[in-house]
Design a protein around this motif. Structure first.
Motif, short mmCIF file in Angstrom:
data_model
loop_
_atom_site.label_atom_id
_atom_site.label_comp_id
_atom_site.label_asym_id
_atom_site.label_seq_id
_atom_site.Cartn_x
_atom_site.Cartn_y
_atom_site.Cartn_z
N GLU A 73 0.84 -1.19 0.00
CA GLU A 73 0.00 0.00 0.00
C GLU A 73 0.88 1.25 0.00
O GLU A 73 2.11 1.16 0.00
CB GLU A 73 -0.90 0.02 1.24
CG GLU A 73 -1.90 -1.12 1.32
CD GLU A 73 -2.77 -1.04 2.57
OE1 GLU A 73 -3.83 -1.69 2.59
OE2 GLU A 73 -2.39 -0.33 3.53
N THR A 74 0.23 2.40 0.01
CA THR A 74 0.98 3.66 0.05
C THR A 74 1.78 3.79 1.33
O THR A 74 2.81 4.47 1.36
CB THR A 74 0.02 4.86 -0.08
OG1 THR A 74 -1.05 4.70 0.87
CG2 THR A 74 -0.58 4.93 -1.47
N THR A 75 1.32 3.17 2.41
CA THR A 75 2.04 3.17 3.68
C THR A 75 2.33 1.73 4.07
O THR A 75 1.44 0.89 4.06
CB THR A 75 1.21 3.85 4.78
OG1 THR A 75 0.90 5.18 4.39
CG2 THR A 75 1.97 3.86 6.09
N ASN A 282 -14.51 -3.22 -2.23
CA ASN A 282 -14.59 -2.55 -3.54
C ASN A 282 -13.89 -1.19 -3.50
O ASN A 282 -13.07 -0.86 -4.37
CB ASN A 282 -16.05 -2.36 -3.95
CG ASN A 282 -16.63 -3.57 -4.65
OD1 ASN A 282 -16.18 -4.69 -4.44
ND2 ASN A 282 -17.65 -3.36 -5.46
N TYR A 283 -14.23 -0.42 -2.48
CA TYR A 283 -13.63 0.91 -2.34
C TYR A 283 -12.11 0.80 -2.16
O TYR A 283 -11.33 1.55 -2.75
CB TYR A 283 -14.26 1.62 -1.15
CG TYR A 283 -13.84 3.06 -0.96
CD1 TYR A 283 -14.29 4.06 -1.81
CD2 TYR A 283 -12.99 3.41 0.09
CE1 TYR A 283 -13.90 5.39 -1.63
CE2 TYR A 283 -12.61 4.72 0.29
CZ TYR A 283 -13.07 5.71 -0.57
OH TYR A 283 -12.68 7.01 -0.39
N SER A 289 -7.70 6.87 -3.56
CA SER A 289 -7.54 7.67 -2.34
C SER A 289 -7.53 6.85 -1.07
O SER A 289 -7.64 7.40 0.02
CB SER A 289 -8.67 8.71 -2.26
OG SER A 289 -9.94 8.06 -2.23
N TYR A 290 -7.38 5.54 -1.18
CA TYR A 290 -7.48 4.72 0.03
C TYR A 290 -6.52 3.53 -0.05
O TYR A 290 -6.90 2.42 -0.40
CB TYR A 290 -8.92 4.24 0.22
CG TYR A 290 -9.16 3.46 1.50
CD1 TYR A 290 -8.92 4.03 2.74
CD2 TYR A 290 -9.63 2.16 1.45
CE1 TYR A 290 -9.14 3.32 3.91
CE2 TYR A 290 -9.86 1.44 2.62
CZ TYR A 290 -9.61 2.02 3.84
OH TYR A 290 -9.83 1.32 5.00
N GLY A 291 -5.26 3.77 0.22
CA GLY A 291 -4.30 2.68 0.34
C GLY A 291 -3.66 2.23 -0.95
O GLY A 291 -2.52 1.85 -0.99
N GLY A 356 -3.52 4.26 -10.97
CA GLY A 356 -3.73 5.23 -9.90
C GLY A 356 -4.32 4.61 -8.66
O GLY A 356 -4.33 5.24 -7.59
N ALA A 357 -4.83 3.38 -8.77
CA ALA A 357 -5.49 2.71 -7.64
C ALA A 357 -4.63 1.60 -7.05
O ALA A 357 -5.09 0.89 -6.15
CB ALA A 357 -6.84 2.15 -8.07
#
Length: 580
Positions: A73-75, A282-283, A289-291, A356-357
């Motif tokens: 993930e991003t973090t 799903n999100y 914008s979420y992970g 981007g996701a």
């Protein structure tokens, strides 16, 4: 009103809030509940034990793999960054559920409904085993209590840790009692005999390999317990590997079904719009914008070619563009991440990966359903806690670790999973005569006559159980902690330019340096190198350029620290090694 009465009422309220059937609500008022008239009817036992289901995991079923970097993930997780600290309180050191379970087991035999007493006693035993297995994995040795503790009982409150083997024996003892007494009905969302067998299969494999790879004598007993439970499920249960004969979609459909597929799923966490119980997979997997979760390249590399040959045997395996990289591979790859030809459930439009996701470029699709559930906390796919696919993997690994595995055993386990996706079978002789160098590099501690086979079983396990929250536990029990210090990489990007990621002849992504291209076209992703995307020295996406020098302390990091306040309250507790 006594404290025990208050305790009963509190548990009942929680049970009602966490969901129970309508007939349970049409009972005598809570104000009439006393120590004398409760635990006398089957409905009382059911209502109280409903509260135990709060022990079960929720979204960690699918995002728990971040702990070991199986999902990036991003973090990065604290575990991956070596950033865990000793908490003052909390940190998983919570014993409230155990008191509830032990209180039940001290009081549940007051009625005359023998079958209900047996079943719900089995439910409580299952959850006590589940509770202690979780504590064992997290902290190692802990104090064992099979009774409620009086607040004035200083001896119990200041009890030292019990030995690891004692705790495991108690877990297996509880599970054996549960197996003997639980109902055998096939139920998706409530504990049955089959659920207890599945937990026994998991516990035995975990502890057997944990002790084997730490040279602790007696590990064989636990592997044999795992095999025994697995064989009972394989030979005398209604479960099997789900297959409709469609190898290109069956694995995906097992996980994107709104309701758990009872053919294979033994026990699931239910999610349902009508019950206002949902999650956010799903999100989590589709938004930028979420992970931005993504599969790491070192896992993508381990998926075999469709003909059973090894993708990593080609010398350029790290420099292959995406469309060629994912072509003609084990079908589970295209049913776990977006590859050319991917369509959302219920739709026909083919979609390339949304870079981007996902931080790696490998966008996850497991559990993902129709776009109408893309809003945060709207997903309703049931999440499996135990499924038959895990059981036969446990069986194969335990037999291989014991050295008693036969080709028939592999045909009845690993090769059944491969049949679902029309992959060539594993043969023991071929695996052991030609171990995969790429897998050997990942797991250098695997040695012996069955080394090649064990590496293939580990390949199969990581692929089949991806995103089901197993990989951290697997890494711990294999004593493979150095694995998480590996370079973290994503897909190959040759450099700035226009790229077609779904093979339809149209540009999907533009990578650029310096100024953004003018006249940008809607539907094309524009990503700036060294800003939106970072590349490693060999042009692989580097999702974590600031965390490429990570470490794992073999003498410390397999366990979590005990909170400071607990060490102060109980001077007979000792902090886990390395956390002093």
């Amino acid at each position: 009103m006594t404290m025990k009465n208050i305790k009963i009422i509190f548990i009942l309220l929680l049970a009602v809030l966490t969901g129970c059937s309508d007939d349970l609500l049409n009972k005598e008022p809570l104000s009439d509940v006393t120590e004398d008239n409760f635990f006398t009817k089957a409905s009382d036992l059911q209502l109280y034990t409903n509260g135990f289901y709060r022990l079960l995991p929720s979204t960690s079923i699918y995002n728990g793999d971040t702990r070991a970097g199986n999902i990036l993930e991003t973090t990065l997780s604290e575990e991956m960054r070596s950033a865990r600290t000793i908490p003052t309180t909390g940190g998983g050191w919570d014993w409230g559920y155990l008191r509830d379970i032990n209180y039940f087991l001290e009081n549940y035999q007051r009625g005359d409904n023998a079958s209900a007493i047996a079943h719900y006693g089995g439910v409580a035993r299952f959850f006590r085993a589940y509770f202690y297995f979780d504590k064992l994995k997290r902290f190692g040795e802990v104090p064992y209590y099979d009774y409620t503790i009086d607040p004035d009982d200083e001896e119990s409150l200041q009890k030292p840790r019990d030995s690891r083997q004692f705790i495991v024996e108690k877990i297996l003892e509880d599970l054996d009692v549960a197996i003997e007494n639980l109902n055998q009905d096939q139920q998706l969302y409530t504990v049955t005999k089959y659920t207890a067998l599945a937990l026994k299969s998991r516990v035995g494999l975990y502890e057997g390999t944990y002790e084997k790879y730490r040279n602790i004598s007696g590990y064989e007993t636990y592997l044999e317990a795992s095999i025994e439970a697995s064989e009972e499920l394989m030979n005398n249960s209604p479960y099997k590997v789900f297959s409709s004969g469609n190898p290109s979609s069956d694995y995906l459909n097992l996980f994107n079904s709104h309701d758990a597929v009872g053919t294979e799923v033994i026990f699931a966490r239910e999610f349902n719009t009508a019950l206002d119980v949902d999650h956010n997979v799903n999100y989590y997997t589709t938004t930028s914008s979420y992970g931005r979760p993504g599969m790491p390249k070192d896992l993508v590399n381990t998926y075999l070619n469709a003909d059973g040959s090894r993708f990593t045997d080609r010398p350029d395996y790290n420099q292959v563009f995406f469309t060629e990289e994912v072509a003609n591979r084990d079908p589970r790859l295209s049913q776990t991440i977006r590859t050319p030809g991917y369509t959302r459930k219920g739709q026909t439009q083919e979609l390339p990966p949304n870079l981007g996701a996902t931080v790696t470029g490998y966008q996850i699709i497991k559990y993902v359903t129709e776009p109408q559930y893309d809003t945060n906390d709207q997903s309703i796919t049931d999440l499996p806690i135990f499924r038959f696919g895990e059981i036969i993997l446990n069986f194969a690994e335990a037999k291989a670790e014991l050295g008693t595995v036969s080709q028939t055993d592999i045909d009845n386990s690993i090769n059944v999973l491969r049949n679902r996706v029309a992959m060539p079978h594993i043969t023991i002789n071929a695996a052991n005569n030609d171990p995969d160098p790429y897998m050997q590099n990942q797991y250098p501690q695997v040695k012996g006559n069955n080394a090649g086979l064990l590496l293939e079983i580990r390949r199969e396990r990581r692929i089949e159980l991806y995103m089901e929250n197993f990989f951290w536990d697997d890494m711990v029990r294999w004593k493979a902690g150095q694995f998480i210090t590996r370079p973290l990489r994503g897909l190959y990007v040759p450099g700035p330019g226009e790229y077609d990621f779904d093979g339809d002849g149209d540009t999907d992504v533009v990578f650029y340096k310096d100024d953004a291209p003018g006249n940008q076209i809607e539907g094309i992703q524009y990503l700036k190198l060294d800003s939106d995307v970072f590349l490693s020295e060999n042009n692989l996406i580097d999702p974590q350029p600031n965390f490429n020098n990570r470490s794992f302390n073999e003498n410390k990091d397999y366990l979590y620290p005990i909170p400071r306040i607990e060490l102060q309250l109980n001077p007979n507790l000792e902090q886990n090694p390395g956390w002093e």
